[in-house]
Design an enzyme around this catalytic site. Structure first.
Site, PDB file in Angstrom:
ATOM      1  N   ASP A 114      -0.349   5.204   1.009  1.00 30.30           N
ATOM      2  CA  ASP A 114      -0.728   6.153   1.817  1.00 30.30           C
ATOM      3  C   ASP A 114      -0.767   5.235   3.335  1.00 30.30           C
ATOM      4  O   ASP A 114      -1.498   4.482   3.372  1.00 30.30           O
ATOM      5  CB  ASP A 114      -2.047   6.852   1.736  1.00 30.30           C
ATOM      6  N   ASP A 159       0.987  -0.975   0.067  1.00 30.12           N
ATOM      7  CA  ASP A 159       0.119  -0.085   0.094  1.00 30.12           C
ATOM      8  C   ASP A 159       0.706   1.285   0.000  1.00 30.12           C
ATOM      9  O   ASP A 159       2.220   1.112   0.355  1.00 30.12           O
ATOM     10  CB  ASP A 159      -0.757  -0.109   1.040  1.00 30.12           C
TER      11      ASP A 159
END
Length: 221
Positions: free
Chosen positions: A57, A55
């Protein structure tokens, strides 16, 4: 305004509505002595390089449209409606070493629910060495009950034993929860050591025929 709120305002929808459950990874590799790493990353179990999906953020960076309370690492400019907005980005401590070490043995992929216009600029600055081999953005996510879910089969096809995803949002990997490696969300803690602790575990996962079994062992301890 955080980058998550920025995405929501831009598309007039909510991208993250959840309560994350995470674990803290031990600070030394000694906690993983039972996971003896194999010398050759191309193991007897597979003739292809395995994959770590990351991922962006709150896993690798934290981004905000306002000056953060700590020193930011770089800034990108993103068009929002009719305005060009500055986005200030704080890198998670250890992210450069984390990516470099993963890249030695794994295919490294970033799969983000962020918009490409924003995320591609961040990744260009974050990955100066070109470790990340593939990028997937919000348009590759599957919307389930109003949440953006990442289907790992888009990256590795049916061979889910050869891939893991690291994400602070458990709902992001709800289609393949056995492949998910949880991590605490990062905002501005410059003493955070989650990535450097986690890389020890990920490097050890090659000892398993099915990397999902490594996650089971970790969560069981």
């Amino acid at each position: 305004m955080s980058i998550l709120k920025f995405h929501c305002r831009l598309l007039r929808c909510v991208s993250r509505c959840f309560t994350a459950t995470t674990i803290s990874y031990p600070a030394t590799k000694h906690a993983f002595t039972k996971l003896d790493k194999l010398k050759d990353p191309l193991t007897e179990y597979t003739n292809t390089k395995r994959t770590i999906i990351l991922d962006l953020d709150e896993t690798l960076v934290h981004s905000t449209t306002q000056l953060p309370g700590v020193k930011y690492d770089f800034m990108v400019m993103v068009k929002m409606e009719r305005e060009i907005m500055p986005i200030f980005v704080v890198k998670r401590p250890g992210v450069t070493e984390f990516l470099e070490r993963l890249g030695e043995n794994y295919n490294v992929v970033v799969f983000t629910a962020g918009l490409e216009e924003y995320a591609s600029q961040v990744l260009d600055k974050l990955d100066k060495s070109g470790v990340i081999s593939q990028r997937l953005y919000r348009d590759s996510c599957t919307e389930v009950s109003g949440k953006y879910v990442k289907d790992l089969s888009l990256v590795v096809g049916k061979d889910l034993r050869s891939a893991l995803i690291v994400d602070d949002n458990p709902s992001s990997y709800s289609l393949q929860p056995e492949n998910g490696v949880p991590i605490k969300a990062f905002v501005d803690d410059l003493k955070d050591q989650e990535l450097l602790n986690l890389v020890e575990f990920l490097e050890s996962c090659y000892a398993y025929e099915d990397m999902r079994d490594a996650v089971k062992d970790l969560l069981a301890n």
